[in-house]
Motif scaffolding. Structure first.
Motif, PDB file in Angstrom:
ATOM      1  N   ASN A  80       6.479  26.226  32.937  1.00  0.00           N
ATOM      2  CA  ASN A  80       8.168  26.586  32.668  1.00  0.00           C
ATOM      3  C   ASN A  80       8.521  27.054  34.284  1.00  0.00           C
ATOM      4  N   HIS A  81       8.044  28.273  34.316  1.00  0.00           N
ATOM      5  CA  HIS A  81       8.603  28.733  35.547  1.00  0.00           C
ATOM      6  C   HIS A  81       8.777  28.535  36.953  1.00  0.00           C
ATOM      7  N   THR A  82       7.783  26.996  37.202  1.00  0.00           N
ATOM      8  CA  THR A  82       7.596  26.392  38.504  1.00  0.00           C
ATOM      9  C   THR A  82       8.952  26.436  39.521  1.00  0.00           C
ATOM     10  N   GLY A  83      10.269  26.357  38.778  1.00  0.00           N
ATOM     11  CA  GLY A  83      10.838  26.292  39.880  1.00  0.00           C
ATOM     12  C   GLY A  83      11.384  27.000  40.211  1.00  0.00           C
ATOM     13  N   LEU A  84      10.834  28.955  39.820  1.00  0.00           N
ATOM     14  CA  LEU A  84      11.544  29.768  40.220  1.00  0.00           C
ATOM     15  C   LEU A  84      10.339  30.362  41.545  1.00  0.00           C
ATOM     16  N   TYR A  85       9.189  29.960  41.642  1.00  0.00           N
ATOM     17  CA  TYR A  85       8.284  30.054  41.699  1.00  0.00           C
ATOM     18  C   TYR A  85       8.050  29.143  43.721  1.00  0.00           C
ATOM     19  N   VAL A  86       9.266  28.048  43.509  1.00  0.00           N
ATOM     20  CA  VAL A  86       8.805  27.219  44.514  1.00  0.00           C
ATOM     21  C   VAL A  86      10.719  27.658  45.450  1.00  0.00           C
ATOM     22  N   VAL A  97      15.999  25.312  31.116  1.00  0.00           N
ATOM     23  CA  VAL A  97      15.288  24.977  32.220  1.00  0.00           C
ATOM     24  C   VAL A  97      14.334  23.988  31.315  1.00  0.00           C
ATOM     25  N   ILE A  98      14.038  23.433  30.079  1.00  0.00           N
ATOM     26  CA  ILE A  98      13.684  21.864  29.541  1.00  0.00           C
ATOM     27  C   ILE A  98      14.769  21.660  28.877  1.00  0.00           C
ATOM     28  N   GLN A  99      15.476  20.422  28.895  1.00  0.00           N
ATOM     29  CA  GLN A  99      17.505  20.391  28.706  1.00  0.00           C
ATOM     30  C   GLN A  99      16.609  19.670  26.477  1.00  0.00           C
ATOM     31  N   HIS A 100      15.610  19.160  26.463  1.00  0.00           N
ATOM     32  CA  HIS A 100      14.875  18.778  25.204  1.00  0.00           C
ATOM     33  C   HIS A 100      13.786  19.681  24.332  1.00  0.00           C
ATOM     34  N   VAL A 141      -2.847  22.766  35.822  1.00  0.00           N
ATOM     35  CA  VAL A 141      -1.294  23.622  36.013  1.00  0.00           C
ATOM     36  C   VAL A 141      -1.032  22.328  37.135  1.00  0.00           C
ATOM     37  N   LYS A 142      -2.143  21.638  37.291  1.00  0.00           N
ATOM     38  CA  LYS A 142      -0.920  20.377  37.852  1.00  0.00           C
ATOM     39  C   LYS A 142      -0.969  19.314  36.705  1.00  0.00           C
ATOM     40  N   ALA A 143      -1.971  18.852  36.281  1.00  0.00           N
ATOM     41  CA  ALA A 143      -1.620  17.891  35.231  1.00  0.00           C
ATOM     42  C   ALA A 143      -0.249  18.535  33.724  1.00  0.00           C
ATOM     43  N   SER A 144      -0.268  19.891  33.634  1.00  0.00           N
ATOM     44  CA  SER A 144       1.041  20.303  33.335  1.00  0.00           C
ATOM     45  C   SER A 144       2.464  19.876  34.104  1.00  0.00           C
ATOM     46  N   GLN A 145       1.729  20.414  35.182  1.00  0.00           N
ATOM     47  CA  GLN A 145       3.023  20.102  35.855  1.00  0.00           C
ATOM     48  C   GLN A 145       3.851  18.156  36.249  1.00  0.00           C
ATOM     49  N   LYS A 146       2.677  17.780  36.267  1.00  0.00           N
ATOM     50  CA  LYS A 146       3.178  16.041  36.450  1.00  0.00           C
ATOM     51  C   LYS A 146       3.706  15.395  35.054  1.00  0.00           C
ATOM     52  N   TRP A 147       3.291  16.174  33.459  1.00  0.00           N
ATOM     53  CA  TRP A 147       3.930  15.858  32.390  1.00  0.00           C
ATOM     54  C   TRP A 147       5.255  16.883  32.453  1.00  0.00           C
ATOM     55  N   LEU A 148       5.620  17.777  32.828  1.00  0.00           N
ATOM     56  CA  LEU A 148       6.883  18.344  32.729  1.00  0.00           C
ATOM     57  C   LEU A 148       7.843  18.009  33.350  1.00  0.00           C
ATOM     58  N   PRO A 177       9.791  15.281  34.290  1.00  0.00           N
ATOM     59  CA  PRO A 177      10.809  14.756  34.339  1.00  0.00           C
ATOM     60  C   PRO A 177      11.284  15.147  32.681  1.00  0.00           C
ATOM     61  N   LYS A 178      11.241  15.717  32.709  1.00  0.00           N
ATOM     62  CA  LYS A 178      11.196  16.471  31.291  1.00  0.00           C
ATOM     63  C   LYS A 178      12.416  18.085  31.301  1.00  0.00           C
ATOM     64  N   TYR A 179      12.174  18.582  32.995  1.00  0.00           N
ATOM     65  CA  TYR A 179      13.249  19.706  33.645  1.00  0.00           C
ATOM     66  C   TYR A 179      14.859  18.975  32.986  1.00  0.00           C
ATOM     67  N   GLN A 180      14.939  18.107  33.757  1.00  0.00           N
ATOM     68  CA  GLN A 180      16.820  17.957  33.855  1.00  0.00           C
ATOM     69  C   GLN A 180      16.611  16.340  32.757  1.00  0.00           C
ATOM     70  N   ASP A 181      15.603  15.618  32.429  1.00  0.00           N
ATOM     71  CA  ASP A 181      15.650  14.793  31.456  1.00  0.00           C
ATOM     72  C   ASP A 181      16.725  13.763  31.700  1.00  0.00           C
ATOM     73  N   ASP A 182      18.024  13.816  30.327  1.00  0.00           N
ATOM     74  CA  ASP A 182      18.765  12.883  30.106  1.00  0.00           C
ATOM     75  C   ASP A 182      20.298  13.820  30.199  1.00  0.00           C
ATOM     76  N   ALA A 183      20.277  15.050  31.188  1.00  0.00           N
ATOM     77  CA  ALA A 183      21.334  15.535  31.388  1.00  0.00           C
ATOM     78  C   ALA A 183      21.642  15.332  32.559  1.00  0.00           C
ATOM     79  N   ALA A 184      23.291  16.100  32.957  1.00  0.00           N
ATOM     80  CA  ALA A 184      23.555  14.787  33.937  1.00  0.00           C
ATOM     81  C   ALA A 184      23.073  15.666  35.441  1.00  0.00           C
ATOM     82  N   ARG A 185      22.815  16.979  35.062  1.00  0.00           N
ATOM     83  CA  ARG A 185      21.648  18.157  35.870  1.00  0.00           C
ATOM     84  C   ARG A 185      21.058  18.906  35.586  1.00  0.00           C
TER      85      ARG A 185
END
Length: 338
Positions: A54-60, A119-122, A281-288, A290-298
């Motif tokens: 859930n926090h990956t973007g902060l660390y990136v 952080v996650i759209q849905h 972590v790698k498997a979770s990140q792969k799954w998650l 695409p779901k950060y933004q999902d169908d949102a405009a940004r």
């Protein structure tokens, strides 16, 4: 990764605002640095729980230098005993990670939290049970034991989805298991629990333990709320809007990178927190990712109807003392334009 707060804890936030001196534990080194001739501004952001995807973007954003580009020296810290909401609301730290439920409860009790981004759209959480337990629908909860963390929200959500399936929540044995490990608990004490699939569900896949997963959002639009969210407080927003804009520009870039580069982003999270399970972590990140933004405009975009629907649902079920002033609870104003 699960939500860990009850209405009682939210009420305590009001007291904590008067004097919050909780010590924080840093998950990475942060100190004032020089960026050419300019000095970076030290800023803390507190997590809601132990580090996860859930926090990956902060660390990136930190690893890639996005915060530094904005003139910020960001330190990512773990929550103290009062939790991340208390630390942000009291302005001990300007930014943190929370969930819509906590912001909603807090706002109706005078806690000045404001959500800046989803952080996650849905909603990726739901009730999970090992396949062998035979729980395939909400009605199947009847006669089973649910292990939770003691929040009134749990039974209210369970009742909502069970009512739709002609089930009776009073026939569910609800017990508190606190911080007990899900996989241990379902083998010993309980039949099902509320989990976030991106972490516990993915771990189940890696273990080869099949689950039946009932996502709460699939049963009611009101339960498709934002969890987690990036939050600040009214004081920071009013007194230092430029800081909020800079922090959110860099954080947005971090999550946008994680959306496009899940493998590289997972590596950055692991570099910062090497004690995490690499495969998970790698498997979770792969799954998650695409779901950060999902169908949102940004990335980060929040919809008023999501806040309104969920707060109305909470009020109708007696989880709020009064209705939420929705427009004060969140803002999209600090998200960069596409």
């Amino acid at each position: 990764m699960r939500k860990r707060i009850s209405l009682l804890l939210i009420g305590c936030l009001v007291f904590v605002l008067a004097a919050c001196s909780t010590a924080t534990k840093s998950t990475n080194e942060g100190s004032e640095q020089s960026n050419g001739s300019a000095t970076l501004k030290p800023v803390k952001v507190v997590l809601d729980w132990s580090p996860n995807t859930n926090h990956t973007g902060l660390y990136v954003a930190k690893e890639q230098g996005y915060y530094k580009e904005e003139g910020l020296d960001v330190e990512i810290v773990l929550p103290g005993s009062g939790g991340s909401d208390a630390m942000v609301a009291s302005n001990e730290v300007p930014f943190g990670v929370s969930i819509q439920e906590n912001v909603t409860q807090g706002r109706t009790q005078g806690v000045p939290l404001v959500s800046l981004a989803a952080v996650i759209q849905h909603n990726t959480s739901g009730f999970a049970a090992p396949v062998a337990k035979g729980i395939k629908s909400p009605k199947d909860f009847e006669g089973k034991t649910y292990g939770g963390w003691g929040s009134p929200v749990e039974e209210a959500v369970m009742k909502t989805i069970m009512d739709l399936d002609q089930g009776d929540v009073k026939k569910v044995n609800i017990v508190s298991i606190g911080e007990a490990d899900y996989f241990t608990a379902v083998k010993r004490d309980i039949d099902f629990a509320w989990i976030f699939y991106a972490w516990t569900g993915i771990e189940a896949e890696l273990r080869g333990e099949a689950l039946n997963m009932l996502y709460v959002k699939d049963y009611s639009p009101s339960l498709d709320y934002y969890t987690p969210v990036i939050v600040s407080n009214e004081t920071t927003i009013k007194n230092d809007p430029d800081l909020v804009k800079a922090f959110m520009r860099a954080t947005t870039k971090g999550y946008e990178y994680a959306i496009k580069h899940p493998d590289e982003s997972a590596a950055m999270l692991l570099k910062a927190v090497p004690d995490l399970d690499e495969k998970l972590v790698k498997a979770s990140q792969k799954w998650l990712s695409p779901k950060y933004q999902d169908d949102a405009a940004r990335w980060g975009e929040q919809k008023r109807e999501v806040w309104q629907n969920y707060s109305d649902w909470m009020f109708e079920r007696g989880l709020l003392d009064k209705k939420l002033d929705t427009d004060q609870a969140f803002t999209n104003d600090f998200l960069p334009q596409n």
